[in-house]
Design a protein around this motif. Sequence first.
Motif, PDB file in Angstrom:
ATOM      1  N   ARG A   1      -1.527  -1.390   5.274  1.00 27.26           N
ATOM      2  CA  ARG A   1      -0.587  -0.534   5.749  1.00 27.26           C
ATOM      3  C   ARG A   1       0.120   0.291   4.692  1.00 27.26           C
ATOM      4  NH1 ARG A   1       4.754  -0.035   6.507  1.00 27.26           N
ATOM      5  NH2 ARG A   1       5.540   1.119   8.768  1.00 27.26           N
ATOM      6  N   THR A   2       0.400  -0.345   3.511  1.00 24.92           N
ATOM      7  CA  THR A   2       1.008   0.496   2.643  1.00 24.92           C
ATOM      8  C   THR A   2      -0.196   1.598   1.951  1.00 24.92           C
ATOM      9  OG1 THR A   2       2.462  -1.144   1.883  1.00 24.92           O
ATOM     10  CG2 THR A   2       2.011   0.298   0.258  1.00 24.92           C
ATOM     11  N   PHE A   3      -1.212   0.967   1.627  1.00 29.30           N
ATOM     12  CA  PHE A   3      -2.457   1.802   1.336  1.00 29.30           C
ATOM     13  C   PHE A   3      -2.578   2.976   2.175  1.00 29.30           C
ATOM     14  CE2 PHE A   3      -6.629   3.164   1.144  1.00 29.30           C
ATOM     15  CZ  PHE A   3      -7.096   3.078  -0.201  1.00 29.30           C
ATOM     16  N   LEU A   4      -2.489   2.820   3.392  1.00 29.21           N
ATOM     17  CA  LEU A   4      -2.929   3.832   4.221  1.00 29.21           C
ATOM     18  C   LEU A   4      -1.833   5.064   4.347  1.00 29.21           C
ATOM     19  CD1 LEU A   4      -3.989   2.084   7.576  1.00 29.21           C
ATOM     20  CD2 LEU A   4      -5.105   3.507   6.208  1.00 29.21           C
ATOM     21  N   LEU A   5      -0.565   4.593   4.263  1.00 28.15           N
ATOM     22  CA  LEU A   5       0.646   5.601   4.053  1.00 28.15           C
ATOM     23  C   LEU A   5       0.658   6.292   2.759  1.00 28.15           C
ATOM     24  CD1 LEU A   5       3.438   3.350   5.599  1.00 28.15           C
ATOM     25  CD2 LEU A   5       2.730   5.265   6.552  1.00 28.15           C
ATOM     26  N   GLU A   6       0.440   5.587   1.701  1.00 29.61           N
ATOM     27  CA  GLU A   6       0.478   6.204   0.363  1.00 29.61           C
ATOM     28  C   GLU A   6      -0.646   7.276   0.092  1.00 29.61           C
ATOM     29  OE1 GLU A   6       2.982   3.094  -2.119  1.00 29.61           O
ATOM     30  OE2 GLU A   6       1.130   3.030  -2.414  1.00 29.61           O
ATOM     31  N   THR A   7      -1.834   6.800   0.562  1.00 26.87           N
ATOM     32  CA  THR A   7      -3.067   7.660   0.266  1.00 26.87           C
ATOM     33  C   THR A   7      -3.021   8.727   1.137  1.00 26.87           C
ATOM     34  OG1 THR A   7      -4.312   6.245   1.717  1.00 26.87           O
ATOM     35  CG2 THR A   7      -4.335   5.894  -0.995  1.00 26.87           C
ATOM     36  N   SER A   8      -2.133   8.879   2.353  1.00 26.17           N
ATOM     37  CA  SER A   8      -2.255   9.913   3.348  1.00 26.17           C
ATOM     38  C   SER A   8      -2.014  11.425   2.592  1.00 26.17           C
ATOM     39  CB  SER A   8      -1.352   9.704   4.392  1.00 26.17           C
ATOM     40  OG  SER A   8       0.085   9.673   4.158  1.00 26.17           O
TER      41      SER A   8
ATOM     42  N   GLY B   1     -12.002   5.870  -4.744  1.00 26.66           N
ATOM     43  CA  GLY B   1     -11.388   4.912  -5.163  1.00 26.66           C
ATOM     44  C   GLY B   1     -10.700   5.146  -6.450  1.00 26.66           C
ATOM     45  N   PRO B   2     -11.208   5.663  -7.407  1.00 26.74           N
ATOM     46  CA  PRO B   2     -10.317   6.057  -8.778  1.00 26.74           C
ATOM     47  C   PRO B   2      -8.963   6.782  -8.449  1.00 26.74           C
ATOM     48  CG  PRO B   2     -12.716   6.158  -9.357  1.00 26.74           C
ATOM     49  CD  PRO B   2     -12.387   6.174  -7.692  1.00 26.74           C
ATOM     50  N   LEU B   3      -9.095   7.948  -7.788  1.00 27.19           N
ATOM     51  CA  LEU B   3      -7.863   8.770  -7.179  1.00 27.19           C
ATOM     52  C   LEU B   3      -6.874   7.631  -6.551  1.00 27.19           C
ATOM     53  CD1 LEU B   3      -6.271  11.148  -6.906  1.00 27.19           C
ATOM     54  CD2 LEU B   3      -7.816  11.759  -5.012  1.00 27.19           C
ATOM     55  N   CYS B   4      -7.395   7.091  -5.501  1.00 25.69           N
ATOM     56  CA  CYS B   4      -6.441   6.092  -4.962  1.00 25.69           C
ATOM     57  C   CYS B   4      -5.793   5.329  -5.690  1.00 25.69           C
ATOM     58  CB  CYS B   4      -6.896   5.548  -3.716  1.00 25.69           C
ATOM     59  SG  CYS B   4      -7.647   6.653  -2.371  1.00 25.69           S
ATOM     60  N   ASP B   5      -6.601   4.646  -6.887  1.00 26.99           N
ATOM     61  CA  ASP B   5      -6.029   3.726  -7.832  1.00 26.99           C
ATOM     62  C   ASP B   5      -5.067   4.389  -8.498  1.00 26.99           C
ATOM     63  OD1 ASP B   5      -7.523   1.456  -6.589  1.00 26.99           O
ATOM     64  OD2 ASP B   5      -9.038   1.700  -8.180  1.00 26.99           O
ATOM     65  N   ALA B   6      -5.375   5.570  -9.063  1.00 32.95           N
ATOM     66  CA  ALA B   6      -4.272   5.944  -9.855  1.00 32.95           C
ATOM     67  C   ALA B   6      -2.958   6.532  -9.178  1.00 32.95           C
ATOM     68  CB  ALA B   6      -4.921   7.431 -10.425  1.00 32.95           C
ATOM     69  N   LEU B   7      -3.169   6.922  -7.964  1.00 35.95           N
ATOM     70  CA  LEU B   7      -2.105   7.119  -6.998  1.00 35.95           C
ATOM     71  C   LEU B   7      -1.080   6.080  -6.861  1.00 35.95           C
ATOM     72  CD1 LEU B   7      -1.590  10.053  -5.452  1.00 35.95           C
ATOM     73  CD2 LEU B   7      -2.260   8.838  -3.420  1.00 35.95           C
TER      74      LEU B   7
ATOM     75  N   SER C   1      -5.522  -1.345  -8.358  1.00 36.97           N
ATOM     76  CA  SER C   1      -6.998  -1.432  -8.350  1.00 36.97           C
ATOM     77  C   SER C   1      -7.293  -1.912  -7.053  1.00 36.97           C
ATOM     78  CB  SER C   1      -7.426  -2.174  -9.397  1.00 36.97           C
ATOM     79  OG  SER C   1      -7.055  -3.692  -9.276  1.00 36.97           O
ATOM     80  N   GLY C   2      -8.796  -1.697  -6.654  1.00 37.60           N
ATOM     81  CA  GLY C   2      -9.438  -2.109  -5.443  1.00 37.60           C
ATOM     82  C   GLY C   2      -9.292  -1.288  -4.573  1.00 37.60           C
ATOM     83  N   ALA C   3      -9.268   0.201  -4.470  1.00 35.09           N
ATOM     84  CA  ALA C   3      -9.107   1.177  -3.577  1.00 35.09           C
ATOM     85  C   ALA C   3     -10.546   1.398  -3.308  1.00 35.09           C
ATOM     86  CB  ALA C   3      -8.585   2.473  -4.099  1.00 35.09           C
ATOM     87  N   GLN C   4     -11.664   1.279  -4.135  1.00 34.55           N
ATOM     88  CA  GLN C   4     -12.957   1.424  -3.449  1.00 34.55           C
ATOM     89  C   GLN C   4     -13.344   0.399  -2.326  1.00 34.55           C
ATOM     90  OE1 GLN C   4     -15.010   3.804  -4.462  1.00 34.55           O
ATOM     91  NE2 GLN C   4     -16.976   3.209  -3.344  1.00 34.55           N
ATOM     92  N   GLN C   5     -13.107  -0.803  -2.593  1.00 35.50           N
ATOM     93  CA  GLN C   5     -13.247  -1.851  -1.592  1.00 35.50           C
ATOM     94  C   GLN C   5     -12.465  -1.865  -0.365  1.00 35.50           C
ATOM     95  OE1 GLN C   5     -12.497  -2.528  -4.873  1.00 35.50           O
ATOM     96  NE2 GLN C   5     -14.900  -3.000  -5.628  1.00 35.50           N
ATOM     97  N   GLN C   6     -11.327  -1.110  -0.255  1.00 39.18           N
ATOM     98  CA  GLN C   6     -10.361  -0.891   0.782  1.00 39.18           C
ATOM     99  C   GLN C   6     -11.232  -0.028   1.534  1.00 39.18           C
ATOM    100  OE1 GLN C   6      -7.049  -2.433   1.385  1.00 39.18           O
ATOM    101  NE2 GLN C   6      -8.022  -1.718   3.241  1.00 39.18           N
TER     102      GLN C   6
ATOM    103  N   GLU D   1       6.384  11.664  -5.529  1.00 39.72           N
ATOM    104  CA  GLU D   1       5.802  10.761  -6.581  1.00 39.72           C
ATOM    105  C   GLU D   1       4.198  10.711  -6.500  1.00 39.72           C
ATOM    106  OE1 GLU D   1       7.746   6.883  -6.359  1.00 39.72           O
ATOM    107  OE2 GLU D   1       9.885   7.679  -7.075  1.00 39.72           O
ATOM    108  N   LEU D   2       4.103  10.500  -5.008  1.00 40.73           N
ATOM    109  CA  LEU D   2       2.432  10.651  -5.005  1.00 40.73           C
ATOM    110  C   LEU D   2       1.656  11.802  -5.060  1.00 40.73           C
ATOM    111  CD1 LEU D   2       2.768   8.646  -1.584  1.00 40.73           C
ATOM    112  CD2 LEU D   2       1.750   7.339  -3.754  1.00 40.73           C
ATOM    113  N   HIS D   3       2.583  12.984  -4.588  1.00 39.38           N
ATOM    114  CA  HIS D   3       1.883  14.157  -4.921  1.00 39.38           C
ATOM    115  C   HIS D   3       1.758  14.427  -6.586  1.00 39.38           C
ATOM    116  CE1 HIS D   3       1.252  16.024  -1.210  1.00 39.38           C
ATOM    117  NE2 HIS D   3       2.350  15.519  -0.616  1.00 39.38           N
ATOM    118  N   ARG D   4       2.609  14.114  -7.403  1.00 33.23           N
ATOM    119  CA  ARG D   4       2.716  14.093  -8.577  1.00 33.23           C
ATOM    120  C   ARG D   4       1.705  13.348  -9.174  1.00 33.23           C
ATOM    121  NH1 ARG D   4       7.601  12.462  -9.226  1.00 33.23           N
ATOM    122  NH2 ARG D   4       8.495  14.522  -8.571  1.00 33.23           N
ATOM    123  N   ALA D   5       1.223  12.088  -8.886  1.00 30.18           N
ATOM    124  CA  ALA D   5       0.224  11.233  -9.650  1.00 30.18           C
ATOM    125  C   ALA D   5      -1.137  11.968  -9.013  1.00 30.18           C
ATOM    126  CB  ALA D   5       0.443   9.760  -8.939  1.00 30.18           C
ATOM    127  N   ALA D   6      -1.225  12.584  -7.931  1.00 26.85           N
ATOM    128  CA  ALA D   6      -2.287  13.168  -7.462  1.00 26.85           C
ATOM    129  C   ALA D   6      -2.503  14.279  -8.530  1.00 26.85           C
ATOM    130  CB  ALA D   6      -2.421  13.717  -6.064  1.00 26.85           C
TER     131      ALA D   6
END
Length: 924
Positions: free
Chosen positions: A279-286, A293-299, A303-308, A353-358
């Motif tokens: 749930r957190t992954f979905l919200l934060e990567t939206s 994977g690497p982008l979502c991990d950095a955001l 780690s583990g975004a590729q598998q997710q 914060e998420l936009h800044r990391a992206a």
Amino acid sequence: MPAAERHPDGGLHCGELPTTTVHVPHPPPGFVARPRLVRQLCTGVARGTVLVCGPAGYGKSSLVTDWARTDGVPVAWLSADDGDNDPARFWRHVALAVDTARPGAGERIESVLDPAAPVTAPATALINEMAGASDELVLVVDDYHRIREAAVHRSVVLLLEHAPPSFRLVLATRADPPLPLARLRAQGRLSELRAADLRFTVAEAAQLLRGTVVDLPDAAVAALDERTEGWGAGLALAALSMQGRTDVEEFVAAFSGSHRFVLDYLSEEVLDRQPEQTRTFLLETSVLDGLCGPLCDALRGSSGAQQQLEALERDNAFVHRLDDARHWWRYHHLFADLLRARLRREDPEREPELHRAAADWYQRHGFPDEAIHHALLAGEHEQAARLIEQHVEDRILRRNEAATLTRWMAELPGDVVDGRPRLSLARAVAALLGGRPDEAEPHLARIDRTPAPVEDGPYEPSVGRESSILANVAAMTAICRADLARQRGDPEAQRDFARAAAARLTTEDTVLDAIARLHVAGPDWVDGRLAEAERSLDEVVRRLTGPTGSPGLRGHGQYAAARALYNLGGVQHARGRLGAAVRTYRHGLEVIGGASAPPAGIARVGLASVLYDRDELEAAEEHASEGVALARRLTYLPPVVDGLITLARIRQARGDAAGAAEAIGDAVDAQHGVVDLRHPVEAWAARLAVADGRSADAAAWVSRQGIAVDDEPSYRRKREYLVLARVLLADGAPERATALLHRWERPAREHDRTGDIVEIGVLLGLAHDGRGDRPAALSAVADALAVAAPDRHLRVFLDEGAPMATLLRELLVGRRLEQLVGADAVPAEVLDHLSRGFARFEEPVLPPARRGAVAAPGLVEPLTAREAEVLALIADGRPNRDIAAELVITLDTVKRHVTHVLGKLAVTNRTEAVGRARRLGLLR
């Protein structure tokens, strides 16, 4: 499943960013084939235009994807996004899409993306590309509702109204676009699939639901289909919500409400039933438009975004894969909107914060557009402004995407823009290069009001410091004012500003130094100080290209070298040094590294003009046509205008007055009303009018210019006065024409301007003949021939038609020419060429072959001179690519010539062509 590649920094490498889809996408997760709609779509496509229109979540994209992958017709696919509201970007993406279906076609469409061209030019290019094509092409624009820019809609209207039978258009959209749909309906050229058509039937709903929910009763399927009104997204969300439930029938019984409430309810069900980590992954990567994977991990700092992401794809959780390597995904648009709304409601401080990391990730990995987008959404205006400064030269000025720059600037606070003069400077440069001087003025004025620029570290342009035109703000501002003066016809101010710029340059400003020197030399050219201009321009070329003659610079450095060589060739041409000009333009092609790169268009246009004067019309037409197409991809107007003028002259020489008028009209449009003293389009238009027998039109134009026979010669208006001389000759006033020409002959000889001496001599010959003084007429023409012969100034004689043919014949009778200028003054091959050129005025029994053509018994149509060259190279065993390099033409042009050669020889391959050509005596 293939694993993602490892990036050198230790993370996963995501590959090329698929920001815009220009190929048929993969079917989405949970895809359900709907043959009935595919059949409707097939029928609709056959009629011309299809509109697939319905609210979000009705499966529009899925349907068109299914059809595109099964119908077999070549499909060019574009998924539109907000960035496509820039007309240049929209049509660049269309060109990329078309190129996937018709390789090479996209490049030809993109070649007209030029600020000087009308916004509809790419649509016209696509129409021309498909006109007469035997194979069909379907252009699909998905998510067309995201296009709001009126200029884009206008160009699509042109495409719809003039599309040839081989072209089809499919638009998938949530709302009716502002296009002439009613007229298309009345003409029977529009098919429509709307929400009522797109609704899932009970059978289709069962297929979708039972792909996720096992043992769902028929009654439950029917109930859900009824309560969702066949809405695909609602059915999919319901299926997702029922995963793992034991109370399926109770869930279905409680399921009711409108689409909006259903979607809210089901999205909460989906999210709330997910594990907290998912749930957190979905919200934060939206916040991302594309997921890797690497982008979502950095955001998320984990780690583990590729598998997710791979797990979400397997579970059909509204994740769409964008590439075959499973590097990139995106959320379903509706699902992403809901996730973002939920994130904003639950954790509003987390979103920036998420936009800044992206933004940071995209910046590190070389995706400036995306980095700027997220920096703006994060409120990091200084970071966005810095990124725009760094990349504007490469991403905006070269790509002509001025609308994107304007949009970015509009999202920056005024104080940020005012504190960064490079942003205003970029907009001024874009306006000037596009021939819009009035738009540049306020941006330059803003720079003058800026007390001191914001400098948050050393300026690091993406094109490199030496190639940058924005690094030195003070010098470039002065150069912009010099160019503004040039476009307003004020060479004195142009020189003053260019010298002021030169005083502000540093040793690092290699390209700016060249541009400043070009502006210093410009006034020498327009005022007739051609020797001084040539020396200055030769120095610029040597500085840029170095001792080896090749530039060590790329980007703007290469472009500056191309401009310098173009101007140098132009001055040499103006001096009448045609051989030197040819060598200069060919050097330009060598510097650029080929005849097909956009900067090559500058050299090819110059070469075309010289070849025209040498009466090599076929080669001149090739270089002019292809040169204009290439030059339009740049933001430098003079070669576009110059090339169109040459095309107009070529067409006039071939008796195509309508084609000449069209080309000269295009040149007028391209010039935007900018004053160009080196390429006075209106004067050329008036000259062509005289040649076409419309001397009254030319006389009216001359009258508006306010010029008279007794005026003192001013080189910058030379072309106007020579039109006046032609008007006087056409109107039966040879005495006045003679007086004018003698006045202009003196400075031409004083400054050794060979081209002017020849042209004035030709006109004097006609003027003396009009006065009845045949000896003076013959003497003037003989003198002009003697001056013209060494550099083969030929067309200036041929353009004067029958009167000049009469004088030339008389010169050749009784050795009059030898008596007047000497036996060796005019080589025999020059006289032979002119004699052949004037042959049509001798009333032959049969029409002659085209000049330079190679005929042979048994050949239905003679080979042109260029086709004969191609044939000889074929006989030498040269492949097409080598022939293109040898003749300095494009590969497509070579292929066209080869096709013509095979057709004229009535053979099917190169071996047969060589054999037949030898039997016909065309080859030794």
